[in-house]
Design an enzyme around this catalytic site. Sequence first.
Site, mmCIF file in Angstrom:
data_model
loop_
_atom_site.group_PDB
_atom_site.id
_atom_site.type_symbol
_atom_site.label_atom_id
_atom_site.label_comp_id
_atom_site.label_asym_id
_atom_site.label_seq_id
_atom_site.Cartn_x
_atom_site.Cartn_y
_atom_site.Cartn_z
ATOM 1 N N ASP A 117 0.970 -0.886 0.246
ATOM 2 C CA ASP A 117 0.513 0.155 -0.037
ATOM 3 C C ASP A 117 1.028 1.227 -0.260
ATOM 4 O O ASP A 117 1.891 1.238 0.670
ATOM 5 C CB ASP A 117 -0.881 -0.206 1.342
ATOM 6 C CG ASP A 117 -2.088 1.391 0.841
ATOM 7 O OD1 ASP A 117 -0.943 2.426 0.971
ATOM 8 O OD2 ASP A 117 -3.144 1.007 1.335
ATOM 9 N N ALA A 158 -12.612 -7.375 -4.769
ATOM 10 C CA ALA A 158 -12.823 -5.771 -4.373
ATOM 11 C C ALA A 158 -13.162 -5.430 -5.876
ATOM 12 O O ALA A 158 -14.382 -4.842 -5.809
ATOM 13 C CB ALA A 158 -11.545 -5.650 -4.732
ATOM 14 N N GLU A 170 -19.878 -7.098 -15.571
ATOM 15 C CA GLU A 170 -20.953 -7.680 -14.542
ATOM 16 C C GLU A 170 -22.596 -7.064 -15.467
ATOM 17 O O GLU A 170 -22.894 -5.562 -15.339
ATOM 18 C CB GLU A 170 -21.089 -6.827 -13.124
ATOM 19 C CG GLU A 170 -19.330 -7.103 -12.830
ATOM 20 C CD GLU A 170 -19.423 -6.825 -11.287
ATOM 21 O OE1 GLU A 170 -20.165 -5.927 -10.456
ATOM 22 O OE2 GLU A 170 -18.421 -7.372 -10.378
ATOM 23 N N HIS A 193 -20.725 -11.368 -7.287
ATOM 24 C CA HIS A 193 -20.210 -9.688 -6.465
ATOM 25 C C HIS A 193 -21.521 -10.091 -5.535
ATOM 26 O O HIS A 193 -22.311 -9.046 -5.681
ATOM 27 C CB HIS A 193 -20.953 -8.353 -7.977
ATOM 28 C CG HIS A 193 -20.230 -7.325 -6.845
ATOM 29 N ND1 HIS A 193 -20.016 -6.382 -8.248
ATOM 30 C CD2 HIS A 193 -19.921 -6.896 -5.313
ATOM 31 C CE1 HIS A 193 -19.366 -5.659 -7.582
ATOM 32 N NE2 HIS A 193 -19.651 -5.544 -6.338
ATOM 33 N N GLY A 243 -19.807 -9.514 -2.164
ATOM 34 C CA GLY A 243 -18.603 -9.188 -1.338
ATOM 35 C C GLY A 243 -19.786 -8.529 -0.138
ATOM 36 O O GLY A 243 -19.324 -8.641 1.354
ATOM 37 N N ALA A 244 -20.538 -7.016 -0.842
ATOM 38 C CA ALA A 244 -21.460 -6.841 0.664
ATOM 39 C C ALA A 244 -22.410 -7.131 0.638
ATOM 40 O O ALA A 244 -23.640 -6.560 1.242
ATOM 41 C CB ALA A 244 -21.221 -5.005 -0.532
#
Length: 542
Positions: free
Chosen positions: A186, A246, A276, A295, A297-298
Amino acid sequence: MTMTASSQDTSTAVGRETWKVVVADGLPAEGLASLRDISNLVVKDKWAPDDLKRELADADALLVRSATKVTADLLSSAKKLRVVGRAGVGVDNIDVKACTARGIIVINSPEGNTVSAAEHTVALILSLVRHIPAAHQSLAGGGWKRNQYVGTELYKKAIGIVGLGKIGREVAARLRSFQCRILAYDPFLTEQVARDLDVEICDLNKLLEKADIVTLHLPFSAETNNLIGEAQLKRMKPGARLINCARGGLVDEAALDAALKSGHIAGAAVDVFTQEPPDMSLPLLKNDKVVVTPHLGASTEEAQMRVAIDVCEQLRDMMHGRPARSPVNFPTLPAEQMAVLQPFLSLAEKMGLLLSQTLDGTVQSVEILYSGEISKMKVAPVTNAALKGLLSPMMRETVNFVNAPHVAQERGIKVIESRSTEVRQYINLLSLKVTTDKVGKACEGTLFGSEPRIVTLDGYRVEIIPQGVKLLTWQQDRPGVVGRVGTLLGTLNVNIAEMLLGRARVREKAIMVLSLDDAMKPEDVDKIKALDGIEDVRIAHL
């Protein structure tokens, strides 16, 4: 966003009874609850593009999740739109540049799905190394192939985390329970923070070479597009695994498929895709070394609720003139820094506004110098405030704290920001110089306590309280000039609230600043300018 109601355009709804808020993609009722009594809500889960475009014509705000694409074309009809809110982290479906150009603030909920995304990442890692999806499918189909699905432990494996933001840190915390060695790449991670998080800082190449599993947790941008391509995949350890929970586009999908088929990469888990939904013929979807999810993840009940509540509460705050917590296209600062900078926002805006009303010609450059203690802080919001004040009187279109830098750039105005730690007469000093093709004008400002003051104008010492109507005269410093101005204002029935006079040397040039209780007509300003000893006159509304 980080402005007070008194100084930000985004609070223009203050005093209005309601905002019209268009809700697309469906948000839970609990999230919308904070808006129901103070806005006109138009809610629909799925919109035809033309219908949404028509609905936005008189809307103040648009709330979306990931399905609705907020394009420049969609925004073209939204003449009143002030805010686009994304109930989630990523804003890939929002043309942020187009929003910025139109002065529309984009807000999101960067923390609402942190835990969900981190947990899904760990779930994908475990599913991949223990062959859980394939083993399930085999057993459900009548097979009992224990030897075919021998897995790999996470215990003491080297995990490379690319992007150690909020989600990356939560992933690291969870993987630490497996006694994994955490490598981190990072560019904004300091050694001290790395020590606090118990991670090893690596450059990207070193991380790829050392890690048994690489997991990505960074946003998609021009710089991160195909961050993991053919060259990077070749750098990875033979038998390593790659996780992308991500953003689609971080990984070259064709290169990943080739690396998997060659055997160099042992497996991959992918939750996000460049397109997507992806084309169902995408080779990665058919590769038996890949675990894929659509998708997710959330996609937990808790995360969906949190992000909806968060983005609606931010919108509610903006409707009441308070700052949003998570603006995407406006510089934001920690609360303790913003508390210090807050009074400078009004000062900078008023300095820009004052100079704007004294200029002739086309603005070519703006120079802002921060001196003293303020020079040590992140002053981007203050620069934006100065530009807003300067440009607002000149432009037909709305100029606000969001789009002021864009408007300046679009018009070829060079903005120069500099700093000096030298403390001059004041602990903090803002210096603003504007150059046009005809003249150059400058002023300096500081705070008296928390109250803004303009302390020089064109090099003359003054002490202007930047509010109300100001009559500014550039004049000869000789007897009778001030009296003639006062006498004429009296005959025009214009009351003087305050008078300031600044001069460099006796009987040469001077500047006079009169605070007026009454507005002046253009023809009356011309009468002042015609007086003996007056060289120039300007009216400034602050």
